[in-house]
Enzyme design. Structure first.
Site, mmCIF file in Angstrom:
data_model
loop_
_atom_site.group_PDB
_atom_site.id
_atom_site.type_symbol
_atom_site.label_atom_id
_atom_site.label_comp_id
_atom_site.label_asym_id
_atom_site.label_seq_id
_atom_site.Cartn_x
_atom_site.Cartn_y
_atom_site.Cartn_z
ATOM 1 N N ARG A 2 -2.338 48.559 9.181
ATOM 2 C CA ARG A 2 -2.497 49.972 10.085
ATOM 3 C C ARG A 2 -3.275 51.296 9.362
ATOM 4 O O ARG A 2 -3.170 52.168 9.601
ATOM 5 C CB ARG A 2 -1.099 49.683 10.612
ATOM 6 C CG ARG A 2 -1.126 48.156 11.436
ATOM 7 C CD ARG A 2 -1.413 48.237 13.070
ATOM 8 N NE ARG A 2 -1.592 46.974 13.653
ATOM 9 C CZ ARG A 2 -2.178 46.621 14.640
ATOM 10 N NH1 ARG A 2 -3.037 47.063 14.614
ATOM 11 N NH2 ARG A 2 -1.648 45.584 15.108
ATOM 12 N N ARG A 25 -11.799 40.769 6.894
ATOM 13 C CA ARG A 25 -10.677 41.622 6.784
ATOM 14 C C ARG A 25 -10.051 41.099 5.947
ATOM 15 O O ARG A 25 -8.442 41.890 5.631
ATOM 16 C CB ARG A 25 -10.516 42.665 7.939
ATOM 17 C CG ARG A 25 -9.458 41.662 9.277
ATOM 18 C CD ARG A 25 -8.704 42.268 10.308
ATOM 19 N NE ARG A 25 -8.256 41.116 11.085
ATOM 20 C CZ ARG A 25 -7.309 42.103 12.095
ATOM 21 N NH1 ARG A 25 -7.890 42.614 11.761
ATOM 22 N NH2 ARG A 25 -6.687 41.113 12.795
ATOM 23 N N HIS A 97 -13.623 49.202 12.044
ATOM 24 C CA HIS A 97 -11.785 49.315 12.954
ATOM 25 C C HIS A 97 -11.532 50.669 12.142
ATOM 26 O O HIS A 97 -10.625 50.121 11.164
ATOM 27 C CB HIS A 97 -11.540 48.323 13.131
ATOM 28 C CG HIS A 97 -10.780 48.053 14.439
ATOM 29 N ND1 HIS A 97 -9.200 49.176 14.114
ATOM 30 C CD2 HIS A 97 -10.141 47.274 15.305
ATOM 31 C CE1 HIS A 97 -8.649 49.428 15.075
ATOM 32 N NE2 HIS A 97 -8.884 47.684 15.953
ATOM 33 N N ASP A 140 -7.203 52.336 25.354
ATOM 34 C CA ASP A 140 -8.572 51.456 24.407
ATOM 35 C C ASP A 140 -9.199 51.635 25.118
ATOM 36 O O ASP A 140 -9.640 51.143 26.612
ATOM 37 C CB ASP A 140 -7.485 49.979 24.358
ATOM 38 C CG ASP A 140 -8.520 49.330 24.070
ATOM 39 O OD1 ASP A 140 -9.340 49.876 23.624
ATOM 40 O OD2 ASP A 140 -7.786 47.846 23.402
ATOM 41 N N GLU A 198 -13.798 53.437 16.019
ATOM 42 C CA GLU A 198 -14.558 52.462 15.489
ATOM 43 C C GLU A 198 -16.295 52.300 16.210
ATOM 44 O O GLU A 198 -16.859 52.965 17.193
ATOM 45 C CB GLU A 198 -14.031 51.383 16.372
ATOM 46 C CG GLU A 198 -12.305 51.366 16.280
ATOM 47 C CD GLU A 198 -12.024 50.484 16.496
ATOM 48 O OE1 GLU A 198 -12.436 48.745 17.024
ATOM 49 O OE2 GLU A 198 -10.561 49.986 17.018
#
Length: 223
Positions: A2, A25, A97, A140, A198
């Site tokens: 986060r 990641r 991201h 989103d 992103e």
């Protein structure tokens, strides 16, 4: 996950058979010697990741990836380079991201996406963006990436955000109060102090032939 810039590779989200956002990641990258160097008054750190028994257990392809992080005065540039080191063609999607810290997300304004085609993932609706992006609740949306840089205004602060043409989408995400309260790794009110903008290549798979290379980048510049 986060904060910072989690790297989604070789799959974005759950758009495919791999674990969400792929594996890059979640793995340790190695620093490439020299640890850093200087280019035009900026420091560059290069990290590398390559296929291994761990990655092949998830995704049966050979690859090499490099992440170049350029840090200068008021500037951060993140560039991903991918090379196919196998003997067959494979395809992938990817995203930087990027989490951005903001003072109050409801007061932010993202300019530069006006007129861009978008998909609202919350409502599953397609359309064109009208006006600047503002946040009021869960957000989103996947936009067709603009040609010109975007500008994020956060109170007295402004940030210019640009990306390479090889990353054809821009994803803007904020979980809002309800989803934020259900995410175990985000404080209940954590949504108020962050916004993801992103740089992504997700709507079309990128085919990479043996020995072929691909490059994509995002640049953040304080105004």
């Amino acid at each position: 996950m986060r904060g910072g810039i989690p790297l989604c590779f070789p799959q974005f989200n759950q758009r495919g058979p791999l674990p969400k956002h792929g594996f890059a990641r979640n793995l340790a990258w190695a620093a490439q010697a020299p640890l850093s160097d200087t280019e035009q008054d900026a420091t560059v750190l290069r990290l590398r990741l390559h296929s291994s028994p761990t990655t092949r257990a998830i995704w049966p392809h050979d690859f090499k990836a490099q992440l170049a992080l350029t840090l200068g005065e008021g500037l951060l540039r993140v560039q991903l380079d991918v090379c196919n080191t196998s003997k067959t063609l494979w395809e992938f999607t990817a995203a930087l991201h990027t989490y951005l810290a903001v003072d109050a997300v409801e007061s932010t304004r993202l300019e530069g996406l006006e007129g861009c085609a978008r998909w609202d993932a919350v409502r599953d609706q397609h359309g064109l963006q009208s006006g600047a992006v503002t946040i009021a609740g869960e957000y989103d949306r996947v936009f067709r990436a603009p040609v010109q840089p975007m500008r994020l205004h956060d109170g007295p602060h402004s940030l210019q955000i640009s990306q390479s043409q090889s990353l054809g989408s821009t994803v803007v995400w904020n979980p809002g109060a309800s989803l934020s309260s259900r995410l175990p790794d985000l404080p209940a009110d954590g949504y108020r102090s962050m916004l993801c903008v992103e740089a992504a290549q997700i709507d079309e798979l990128v085919p990479l032939a043996p020995a072929e290379r691909w490059q994509g980048w995002q640049e953040l510049r304080v105004l």
